[in-house]
Design an enzyme around this catalytic site. Structure first.
Site, PDB file in Angstrom:
ATOM      1  N   CYS A  31      -0.671   2.437  -4.280  1.00 38.87           N
ATOM      2  CA  CYS A  31      -1.490   3.624  -4.457  1.00 38.87           C
ATOM      3  C   CYS A  31      -0.670   4.858  -4.121  1.00 38.87           C
ATOM      4  O   CYS A  31       0.245   4.812  -3.302  1.00 38.87           O
ATOM      5  CB  CYS A  31      -2.720   3.583  -3.548  1.00 38.87           C
ATOM      6  SG  CYS A  31      -4.054   2.545  -4.164  1.00 38.87           S
ATOM      7  N   HIS A  84       0.863  -1.172   0.000  1.00 40.26           N
ATOM      8  CA  HIS A  84       0.000   0.000   0.000  1.00 40.26           C
ATOM      9  C   HIS A  84       0.901   1.222   0.000  1.00 40.26           C
ATOM     10  O   HIS A  84       2.086   1.137   0.362  1.00 40.26           O
ATOM     11  CB  HIS A  84      -0.894   0.027   1.243  1.00 40.26           C
ATOM     12  CG  HIS A  84      -1.907  -1.083   1.277  1.00 40.26           C
ATOM     13  ND1 HIS A  84      -2.878  -1.220   0.317  1.00 40.26           N
ATOM     14  CD2 HIS A  84      -2.096  -2.108   2.154  1.00 40.26           C
ATOM     15  CE1 HIS A  84      -3.645  -2.278   0.609  1.00 40.26           C
ATOM     16  NE2 HIS A  84      -3.177  -2.836   1.705  1.00 40.26           N
TER      17      HIS A  84
END
Length: 398
Positions: free
Chosen positions: A285, A236
């Site tokens: 992301c 992430h």
């Protein structure tokens, strides 16, 4: 109205009772064949309807019955297994192909609900399990025509190429589990090995551990005998940082700044890779927060004295391909992994024998421009912080 396959699954799960359902879920957790379901997701299935829905979303309508039958027989519910096969007309073993495509959920690289997606981004790349080799004549022509503009590639018999691969899958916050990321790891490791890199692999690292891994990788003596390197980090992320596995709302500081990758691998801290290509691939992301301009170069406080041959550029020979543009999400298929890794592997596998790295990255970006296969999802890979004065050809096989 005739019952659907999912309806038949719900009926079977109801017949198991509370104790039987518990045994089924435990066995499902222990299942090693891909695709697998994370324990956290299984524990969230509170009743027969939830569990049936989870089986559909993971194994699809064609794969969920064989898996259910397999588990029912393993826990001793042979009668229910036979009944399910008779009512659905299914029951063949599930293929354990490492990258079998199927319509399953897609999630972004952050935690959250899973939107539906109707097809795998690339429907045939996994069938060609080899990197197209470069011919000696092509390499000779490139060297003769553009030798001074091409990075030197050492002979295969004497070089020692290393690649760093970090993949964060299981986080302390179970809702952040990156389903499908194990497939990315398998595919990326396979690609790097096909390109003749020895892979230094780490999984589930905190920010501190990621920093130590990059720092330790930069110190490896093998770089002196190498001609290039790859650094691949999947997790992430935020706009300018990668999240460690200890990241939670109570511990938001567990982040590893992308800038540190360049710092540890630059000419000063990693002399073994000086004047050699350093390819950075980051799947994460970059949305959700604002901040300083990502990966910007600061001006020095004072001018440095330059003394002829002693001068080298502190940061040079880098190129990176990010999975998405700043402030946007990067999508991940819960069975086949991220769109980014699928496309990177596919493009390098098919075109690295004739294209240099910038052209390869352009081809990856073009894949994301074609939104047809991604449905309503929008993601654009982008090059960043490129400082390569020459062309980098991988010359696979040579």
């Amino acid at each position: 109205m005739p019952k659907t396959t999912k309806d038949h699954l719900e009926d079977i799960f109801d017949d198991l009772g509370e104790e039987g359902l518990k045994k089924f879920k435990n066995k499902l957790c222990d299942r090693k064949v891909e695709p697998r379901i994370r324990r956290a997701a299984i524990e969230k299935a509170k009743d027969s309807m939830d569990l049936a829905g989870l089986m559909v979303s993971t194994f699809t309508t064609t794969g969920m019955v064989p898996v259910t039958v397999e588990i029912l027989e393993a826990i001793g519910f042979n009668e229910q297994a036979t009944e399910l096969k008779e009512k659905t007309g299914q029951g063949l073993p599930v293929a354990s192909s490492p990258v079998a495509p199927s319509p399953v959920d897609v999630v972004d690289s952050g935690a959250g609900q899973s939107p539906k997606f109707d097809s795998v981004l690339s429907d045939d790349w996994h069938k060609h399990l080899c990197v197209t080799p470069c011919t000696q004549s092509f390499k000779n022509n490139i060297i003769s025509q553009s030798g001074s503009e091409v990075y030197q590639v050492k002979d295969k018999s004497i070089r020692k190429r290393l690649a760093l691969l970090i993949n964060n899958i299981d986080f302390e916050n179970k809702d952040m589990t990156r389903r499908g990321a194990d497939r990315d790891e398998e595919n990326m490791e396979w690609l790097l090995k096909e390109l003749d890199y020895q892979v230094v692999k780490h999984r589930n690292l905190s920010a501190k551990d990621m920093e130590e891994a990059v720092k330790g990788f930069a110190r490896r003596q093998e770089h002196a005998n190498s001609d290039s390197t790859f650094v691949v980090i999947m997790s992430h992320g935020k706009r300018d940082a990668i999240l460690g596995v200890q990241y939670t709302s109570d511990n938001p500081s567990d982040t590893f700044l992308v800038d540190k990758i360049y710092r540890y691998l630059n000419s000063e801290n990693c002399p073994g890779l000086r004047d050699k290509p350093k390819v950075i691939l980051i799947q994460a992301c970059r949305g959700g927060e604002t901040g300083r301009v990502w990966a910007s170069d600061g001006e020095p406080d004072e001018l440095m004295e330059i003394e002829g041959d002693d001068f080298v550029h502190k940061e040079k020979d880098f190129i990176s391909l990010m999975s998405c543009t700043p402030d946007t999400k990067s999508y991940r298929h819960v069975q086949n992994g991220t769109f980014y890794v699928q496309n990177v592997v596919d493009v390098l596998m098919k075109y690295a024998h004739k294209d240099h790295i910038e052209e390869l990255f352009r081809k990856v970006i073009c894949r994301f421009e074609n939104a047809e296969k991604m449905g309503s999802y929008r993601q654009m890979a982008c090059k960043d912080r490129a400082s390569m004065p020459k062309l980098f050809y991988l010359f696979p096989g040579l």
